[in-house]
Design a protein around this motif. Structure first.
Motif, PDB file in Angstrom:
ATOM      1  N   SER B 223       8.984 -19.150 -10.229  1.00  0.00           N
ATOM      2  CA  SER B 223       8.046 -20.220 -10.546  1.00  0.00           C
ATOM      3  C   SER B 223       6.650 -19.924 -10.012  1.00  0.00           C
ATOM      4  O   SER B 223       5.683 -19.845 -10.765  1.00  0.00           O
ATOM      5  CB  SER B 223       8.544 -21.536  -9.982  1.00  0.00           C
ATOM      6  OG  SER B 223       8.490 -21.498  -8.573  1.00  0.00           O
ATOM      7  N   ARG B 226       2.210 -22.952  -8.845  1.00  0.00           N
ATOM      8  CA  ARG B 226       0.957 -22.983  -9.576  1.00  0.00           C
ATOM      9  C   ARG B 226       0.713 -24.241 -10.369  1.00  0.00           C
ATOM     10  O   ARG B 226      -0.401 -24.516 -10.772  1.00  0.00           O
ATOM     11  CB  ARG B 226       0.873 -21.785 -10.495  1.00  0.00           C
ATOM     12  CG  ARG B 226       0.742 -20.458  -9.737  1.00  0.00           C
ATOM     13  CD  ARG B 226       0.918 -19.302 -10.672  1.00  0.00           C
ATOM     14  NE  ARG B 226       0.202 -19.547 -11.921  1.00  0.00           N
ATOM     15  CZ  ARG B 226       0.558 -19.023 -13.069  1.00  0.00           C
ATOM     16  NH1 ARG B 226       1.601 -18.251 -13.149  1.00  0.00           N
ATOM     17  NH2 ARG B 226      -0.133 -19.280 -14.160  1.00  0.00           N
ATOM     18  N   LYS B 227       1.764 -24.994 -10.611  1.00  0.00           N
ATOM     19  CA  LYS B 227       1.562 -26.169 -11.458  1.00  0.00           C
ATOM     20  C   LYS B 227       1.589 -27.429 -10.617  1.00  0.00           C
ATOM     21  O   LYS B 227       2.454 -27.583  -9.750  1.00  0.00           O
ATOM     22  CB  LYS B 227       2.673 -26.238 -12.506  1.00  0.00           C
ATOM     23  CG  LYS B 227       2.452 -25.320 -13.670  1.00  0.00           C
ATOM     24  CD  LYS B 227       3.504 -25.575 -14.722  1.00  0.00           C
ATOM     25  CE  LYS B 227       3.478 -24.502 -15.795  1.00  0.00           C
ATOM     26  NZ  LYS B 227       4.683 -24.568 -16.621  1.00  0.00           N
ATOM     27  N   LEU B 266      -1.510 -32.851 -15.873  1.00  0.00           N
ATOM     28  CA  LEU B 266      -0.828 -31.603 -15.572  1.00  0.00           C
ATOM     29  C   LEU B 266      -1.895 -30.543 -15.382  1.00  0.00           C
ATOM     30  O   LEU B 266      -2.712 -30.316 -16.284  1.00  0.00           O
ATOM     31  CB  LEU B 266       0.080 -31.224 -16.741  1.00  0.00           C
ATOM     32  CG  LEU B 266       1.165 -30.215 -16.427  1.00  0.00           C
ATOM     33  CD1 LEU B 266       2.145 -30.803 -15.422  1.00  0.00           C
ATOM     34  CD2 LEU B 266       1.901 -29.842 -17.705  1.00  0.00           C
ATOM     35  N   GLU B 268      -2.872 -26.596 -14.079  1.00  0.00           N
ATOM     36  CA  GLU B 268      -2.342 -25.284 -13.759  1.00  0.00           C
ATOM     37  C   GLU B 268      -3.454 -24.419 -13.179  1.00  0.00           C
ATOM     38  O   GLU B 268      -4.570 -24.408 -13.691  1.00  0.00           O
ATOM     39  CB  GLU B 268      -1.787 -24.630 -15.024  1.00  0.00           C
ATOM     40  CG  GLU B 268      -0.778 -23.562 -14.718  1.00  0.00           C
ATOM     41  CD  GLU B 268      -0.206 -22.937 -15.989  1.00  0.00           C
ATOM     42  OE1 GLU B 268      -0.049 -23.649 -16.997  1.00  0.00           O
ATOM     43  OE2 GLU B 268       0.048 -21.725 -15.946  1.00  0.00           O
ATOM     44  N   SER B 295       3.764 -30.785  -6.481  1.00  0.00           N
ATOM     45  CA  SER B 295       3.804 -29.443  -7.020  1.00  0.00           C
ATOM     46  C   SER B 295       4.982 -29.361  -7.977  1.00  0.00           C
ATOM     47  O   SER B 295       6.060 -29.871  -7.704  1.00  0.00           O
ATOM     48  CB  SER B 295       3.949 -28.469  -5.863  1.00  0.00           C
ATOM     49  OG  SER B 295       4.870 -27.489  -6.179  1.00  0.00           O
TER      50      SER B 295
END
Lengths: 234, 311
Positions: B223, B226-227, B266, B268, B295
């Motif tokens: 994963s 990062r998001k 959202l 990123e 996160s």
């Protein structure tokens, strides 16, 4: 092996199965005793022992129908087959458990000898010969029943198939009478369970026939062991 | 402690297990993870000697399961998918039977069984007939059965199936404690279980191992941090302008209006850039308060689905 024998033997009496077997066995055999020995006032017990051999057709499946089938159904065969026990130990333990219940039933019929002895003179050596022959012959039936039970996880299928095989064995004697082929006649004569018992019925103790019965039981126990071992590969 | 090499098992034309190889060291707790029908149970059945593989070999402490099954089986305790119980026996009778069956050396029967009952929480139910027990307790009897004889290796096929949440936690703790001096393989399709108990995960799909790693590594590798999911109180267009103006943001869009006047976003970031502080500062300056920030770390579920669906 002893662990499996003990568990299976106990299981016959913690469920109705052992009692049903003993009740059926004793009702049939004592009924026959009444009809043959008592009403006809004879000291000849051989006829009853002959009848007993026929009743094995329905009695033995009661004992053996669930021997292995139940384990397949409950998945307890996984416990037995992943425990540090040989397949032969499992099969022989189960065989001895069923056989012991049968021997208990047979032992009770010994009362008949005592009853005859109280009013007349029974043929004791003849009766003992009969009992030995019955012990040997029933081992064959129980081994066959166990073998059939190892092939299916349904108790019903095991019971019906065992009865079918036992009836077929009975029919072999009739084929023997009717067939004209000498070669076939010789084979049928040799494999007949009932003809071999006749020797004892006549009052002759025949070691060869005992050996035949015991080997027959051995063959089916061996086949059952192979079925369990083969399960790994299926 | 356990070694499996090139194991293949076919059912008719279908391959249940396809050339699986792995090694498990002494004292490890390893989770087998995979969808239903992936080959977990088949692998376990082969290791315990219940079925045989078409090719390949399984070793327990260096003993070939096929060559010397009795010695190998002595070292393994197995809880199959369906606990192998005799419903007409009481718990004590049943465990006594298993003890007689395994014939462990140097163990006193009654004391050993009492100890195991205590361990899995069956003490109060030891005299009950198994068929009257609830599913959770039957499962415990199954686990107790596997523990008889103190085997070095425990193989547990879905040990917490059918238990209520409290029992699940209890049994997990039992397994964790057992794992201190034993090698354990457990299969499951419950992912939290793996992260709760196991030190290592083998993900199996279609009869093959698709991943072999520590549970936290597995999620980290796939994963990356990062998001972010952020709930911000403020008009959409203004917030969007601010977010997209921040250095390192590669993507920012609102999804839904979550509350009156607040939207879920959202966001990123570029790899290895922490954008949380800049976002906070920028929004604080504009007086658009952040109501929530989390996160979007990939959960094991996501990883699992990613691993088992990609071809």
């Amino acid at each position: 092996m002893t662990a499996i024998f003990k568990r299976d033997f106990r299981a016959y009496f913690t469920s109705p199965l052992g009692y049903v077997f003993l009740a059926a066995f004793l009702i049939i055999i004592n009924g026959a005793f009444y009809l043959t020995s008592i009403t006809r006032s004879t000291n000849n017990l051989s006829l009853i022992h002959r009848i007993l051999l026929y009743t094995l057709i329905v009695l033995v499946p009661i004992l053996t129908m669930r021997s292995m089938s139940e384990d397949y159904k409950q998945k307890t065969d996984q416990l037995l087959l992943t425990a540090p026990v040989k397949a032969s130990g499992i099969v022989i333990g189960k065989f001895l458990a069923a056989y012991s219940v049968f021997v208990i039933g047979l032992a009770v019929t010994f009362i008949q000898v005592l009853i005859v002895a109280s009013v007349g003179t029974p043929n004791i050596p003849g009766a003992i010969g009969d009992y030995i022959a019955l012990l040997a012959a029933s081992a064959v039936y129980i081994a066959i029943g166990l073998f059939v039970s190892s092939l299916t996880e349904s108790q019903l299928v095991a019971a019906v198939a065992s009865i079918g095989i036992f009836v077929f064995i009975l029919l072999l004697d009739i084929f023997y009478v009717f067939t004209k082929v000498e070669f076939l006649k010789a084979i049928l004569y040799w494999v007949s369970m009932y003809r071999r018992f006749n020797t004892f019925y006549m009052g002759v103790f025949s070691l060869a026939d005992i050996v035949f019965y015991i080997s027959g039981a051995g063959v089916f126990l061996f086949l059952t062991i192979r079925v369990l071992e083969k399960k790994r590969w299926s | 402690m356990i070694e499996v090499s090139g194991l293949t098992k076919t059912y008719g034309r279908k391959r249940g297990v396809d050339r699986i190889s792995f090694k498990i060291n002494e004292g490890e707790i390893v989770g087998f993870l995979g969808p239903n029908g992936a080959g977990k149970t088949t692998t376990m059945n082969i290791i315990t000697g219940y079925i045989s593989a078409n090719s390949g070999a399984a070793y327990i402490a260096g003993i070939d399961v096929l060559e010397d099954p009795i010695t190998a089986k002595r070292r393994v305790g197995y809880l199959p998918e369906q606990p192998p119980l005799y419903p007409d026996m009481t718990v004590l009778e049943y465990l006594g039977f298993v003890f007689d069956l395994k014939k462990p050396k140097n163990l006193a029967k009654a004391a050993h069984i009492a100890e195991i009952c205590e361990l899995v929480g069956l003490k109060e139910h030891a005299k009950r007939v198994i068929k009257n027990l609830s599913k959770g307790y039957k499962q415990r009897v199954g686990l107790a059965q596997a523990l008889i004889g103190n085997p070095d290796v425990l193989i547990l096929d879905e040990p917490t199936v059918g238990l209520d949440p409290k029992q699940i936690i209890e049994i997990r703790n039992v397994i964790k404690n057992l794992g201190r001096d034993r090698t354990i393989i457990l299969s499951t399709h419950i992912l939290q279980e793996v992260s709760a108990i196991c030190e290592r995960v083998l993900v199996i799909n279609n009869g093959q191992i698709v991943a072999d790693d520590r549970p936290d590594n597995l999620s980290g590798v796939l994963s990356g941090d990062r998001k972010l999911a952020i709930r911000i109180a403020g008009p959409r267009d203004n917030v969007r302008k601010i977010l997209r103006g921040i250095d390192g943001v590669v993507f920012a869009d609102s999804t839904i209006q979550a509350e009156q006047g607040a939207f879920d976003w959202l966001v990123e970031a570029q790899p290895n850039v922490d954008i949380r502080k800049p976002i906070f500062n920028a929004l604080a300056q504009a007086n658009y308060p952040i109501l929530q920030l989390k996160s979007m770390d990939m959960s094991l579920e996501d990883i699992f689905i990613q691993l088992t669906t990609k071809k």
